[in-house]
Each structure stands twice: as structure tokens, then as C-alpha cells.
Design an enzyme around this catalytic site. Structure first.
Site, short mmCIF file in Angstrom:
data_model
loop_
_atom_site.label_atom_id
_atom_site.label_comp_id
_atom_site.label_asym_id
_atom_site.label_seq_id
_atom_site.Cartn_x
_atom_site.Cartn_y
_atom_site.Cartn_z
N SER A 21 14.44 28.89 50.64
CA SER A 21 14.58 27.94 51.74
C SER A 21 16.06 27.84 52.18
O SER A 21 16.62 28.86 52.60
CB SER A 21 14.01 26.59 51.29
OG SER A 21 13.75 25.78 52.40
N HIS A 58 5.29 25.80 50.14
CA HIS A 58 6.75 25.95 50.04
C HIS A 58 7.25 25.70 48.61
O HIS A 58 8.45 25.72 48.36
CB HIS A 58 7.41 24.94 51.00
CG HIS A 58 8.85 25.24 51.33
ND1 HIS A 58 9.25 26.39 51.97
CD2 HIS A 58 9.99 24.52 51.13
CE1 HIS A 58 10.57 26.36 52.14
NE2 HIS A 58 11.05 25.24 51.63
N ASP A 110 2.75 27.04 54.29
CA ASP A 110 4.02 26.32 54.10
C ASP A 110 4.19 25.36 55.27
O ASP A 110 4.31 25.79 56.43
CB ASP A 110 5.13 27.37 54.06
CG ASP A 110 6.51 26.79 53.79
OD1 ASP A 110 6.76 25.65 54.19
OD2 ASP A 110 7.33 27.52 53.20
N1 LIG Z 1 12.02 15.89 49.06
C1 LIG Z 1 11.33 16.50 50.12
C2 LIG Z 1 10.98 17.92 49.81
C3 LIG Z 1 12.17 18.77 49.63
C4 LIG Z 1 11.77 20.17 49.26
O1 LIG Z 1 10.68 20.62 49.50
N2 LIG Z 1 12.74 20.88 48.72
C5 LIG Z 1 12.49 22.25 48.37
C6 LIG Z 1 13.46 23.11 49.10
S1 LIG Z 1 13.29 22.83 50.85
C7 LIG Z 1 14.47 23.80 51.59
O2 LIG Z 1 15.55 24.04 51.27
C8 LIG Z 1 12.61 22.40 46.86
O3 LIG Z 1 12.89 23.45 46.37
N3 LIG Z 1 12.37 21.30 46.15
C9 LIG Z 1 12.55 21.25 44.71
C10 LIG Z 1 11.34 21.52 43.90
O4 LIG Z 1 11.50 21.58 42.65
O5 LIG Z 1 10.24 21.72 44.44
C11 LIG Z 1 10.08 15.75 50.41
O6 LIG Z 1 9.85 14.81 49.66
O7 LIG Z 1 9.37 16.14 51.34
#
Ligand SMILES: N[C@@H](CCC(=O)N[C@@H](CSC=O)C(=O)NCC(=O)O)C(=O)O
Length: 281
Positions: free
Chosen positions: A150, A259, A226
């Protein structure tokens, strides 16, 4: 530069370790994680894969959720996972505490605008300072690969496209392909880099591809379920930019995947093999 070891666990015959150190690029203390496969104890200098995580992450998300260590141990790959932004007292954050800007959202650029410019220099940190530290303190060669997810997938593309010869392999999971033209990118770039969009092109993978001096083959996986794909990630922009530039890109649309790190864990083996093949050639 001194490294403070803050944790250490044995994994697949190797070691997962976390370190704290003072960063001169970021003007704060930083933590990174390293996975040292069993071959690291046999005296050889091993290739290194740098993993750049996405929004809201630290060094821990990839190491704990991607399931990469079994294959890294088999392939003899060191993996280094930095944090995603500067941290600590005095490091400014989004005024509203938003998760897509500021802490956990450094976007791997060198900020030029106040109040971000003093600390938010993640590009210098991941391209120069951290590899110098790793190469001085661990049994690694200068054979470097880079990947990420991402925001970090885009960071990996930009680091490689801006630095011909520095990396031998490149891949990404669900990268924010064209931050010039999506809400996450516009928010981050307008604050870190200022309102002059012409300057943003120096930090946009699609724009950089047009003038890239090196054409490292890129492997990209993208889940077709996604939720961020249409509005933020825009893989079609990367595909068009690669086609226009004649840049070798394998973009795989993976049916049913979202995602999350469940998606990353499902395809990490392919990415590690992609890197190992180039790094050992
Ligand atoms: N906190 C957000 C969601 C944020 C999210 O999906 N972060 C992804 C990367 S997004 C792009 O850079 C991620 O890797 N999160 C960490 C994980 O361990 O999944 C929400 O609440 O929507």
C-alpha cells in the site's frame, strides 16, 4: 551509531530481532525489525530485502502477520522492516489525529514543508541511513531488494525508480500506484511537499516510470476485493505507465482478496522467490 537490541525471538532456525537507534535523518529515536535466517550464523554475507509497510503500521505488522520467515529461512534472505514514520516527543502529527497522515503515515518522502520537514524524511532514512546501519552491523551484502504494501508498496517503487543500481529486485502488494491522483496521496503530498503539484512528480511512481534509467522487473499483486482499489490504489494507472515506458511489470489481480495481511500472507512466498532469484543471480 549504536544499536540497542530490544527483543529477540528464535524463528524457523533464525532470529527475529528488534532494535532502537538514533536516526540522524529523522531527528528522533527509531525502531526497526530484522529477520536473520539460519545462514546468517554460517559466516556468509546474505542478500537483504527491505519491506516498507503501509498506513498505521510499525515494524511489527509485517513480521507478525505476513508469515515470511519460513521462506526467508529456506532462501537465506535477511528481511528488514522499518517503521512507517518518525515517532516520539516533538514529532508532529496530524492535528486531528487522522490515521492517513502524520504518525504511521510518512509516505517515504522527504518533507519540505513546515512543521514536517525536520522529522519527516523517511526516504533518506530507508534508502541511505538504514541500509548503511544494516550493512555495518549484520552479515549482509550490498545485494538489496525492496518491497512493501500500500503506502509502502508505493514507497518501494519510488525508492527503486529513483535509485538505479541500488536495488536488484522490486515488488509490491496493492501499492498506492499514483498518489498524485488519489485522496491519500493528495492529502499527504500537499502537506509534506507543498501545493506545487509539479514537485509531487518526483515522488510518484507512475510519473517516475516515464524517465526511469533502469527497468527492474516489477511484480505486483492486487486483490480484486480490496475496498481501496478504485479510489486510492488505481493499479490501472501503474499498468498504463509501465506500458507507455516499456517497463516490465507483472500485475496479478488476485480474485477474492482484500487489502489485509491475509492477502499478503497468501502471496508472500511468490514475492520472496522473485527477490531471491534476482538477489542471488
Ligand atoms: N485503520 C484503517 C485501516 C488502515 C489500513 O488498512 N492499513 C493498512 C495499510 S493501508 C495503506 O497504506 C495496513 O497494513 N494495516 C495494518 C494491518 O496490520 O492490517 C481503518 O480502520 O480503516
Amino acid at each position: 551509531m549504536s544499536l540497542e537490541n530490544i527483543s529477540c525471538q528464535k524463528s524457523f532456525g533464525g532470529w527475529h530481532k528488534r532494535y532502537r537507534h538514533r536516526s540522524s535523518s529523522l531527528n528522533c529515536d527509531m525502531v526497526f525489525a530484522v529477520y536473520l535466517p539460519p545462514q546468517a550464523e554460517q559466516g556468509a554475507k546474505l542478500p537483504v530485502l527491505y519491506w516498507l509497510s503501509g498506513l498505521t503500521c510499525t515494524d511489527e505488522n509485517f513480521m507478525q502477520k505476513a508469515g515470511a520467515m519460513r521462506m526467508a529461512a529456506e532462501l537465506g534472505l535477511v528481511i528488514v522492516a522499518p517503521d512507517t514514520s518518525p515517532r516520539g516527543e516533538g514529532v508532529p502529527d496530524d492535528p486531528q489525529g487522522a490515521w492517513d497522515f502524520g504518525l504511521g503515515a510518512g509516505f517515504y518522502v522527504n518533507a519540505t514543508e513546515e512543521p514536517w520537514a525536520r522529522h519527516y524524511r523517511m526516504y533518506d532514512y530507508v534508502v541511505q541511513e538504514l541500509p548503511a546501519l544494516i550493512e555495518a552491523n549484520f552479515p549482509v551484502s550490498d545485494r538489496r531488494g525492496i518491497s512493501g504494501h500500500s503506502m509502502g508498496g508505493h514507497g518501494a517503487l519510488v525508492c527503486a525508480l529513483r535509485n538505479p543500481g541500488r536495488y536488484r529486485s522490486l515488488s509490491a502488494f496493492a501499492p498506492i500506484a499514483h498518489p498524485l491522483d488519489c485522496p491519500w496521496g493528495e492529502k499527504a503530498f500537499s502537506r509534506y511537499l507543498g501545493e506545487d503539484r509539479a514537485r509531487w512528480k518526483e515522488w510518484d511512481a507512475c510519473a517516475l516510470m516515464a524517465s526511469a534509467q533502469e527497468k527492474l522487473p516489477i511484480l505486483v499483486d492486487q486483490g480484486d476485493r480490496d475496498d481501496f482499489m478504485a479510489t486510492q490504489l488505481k493499479p490501472e494507472a501503474l499498468q498504463q505507465a509501465a506500458k507507455a515506458a516499456g517497463h516490465p511489470l507483472t500485475l496479478r489481480l488476485q480474485p477474492g482478496y482484500d487489502h489485509s495481511y491475509f492477502f499478503i500472507a497468501s502471496f508472500i512466498e511468490d514475492h520472496l522467490r522473485h527477490h531471491a532469484e534476482a538477489l542471488k543471480a
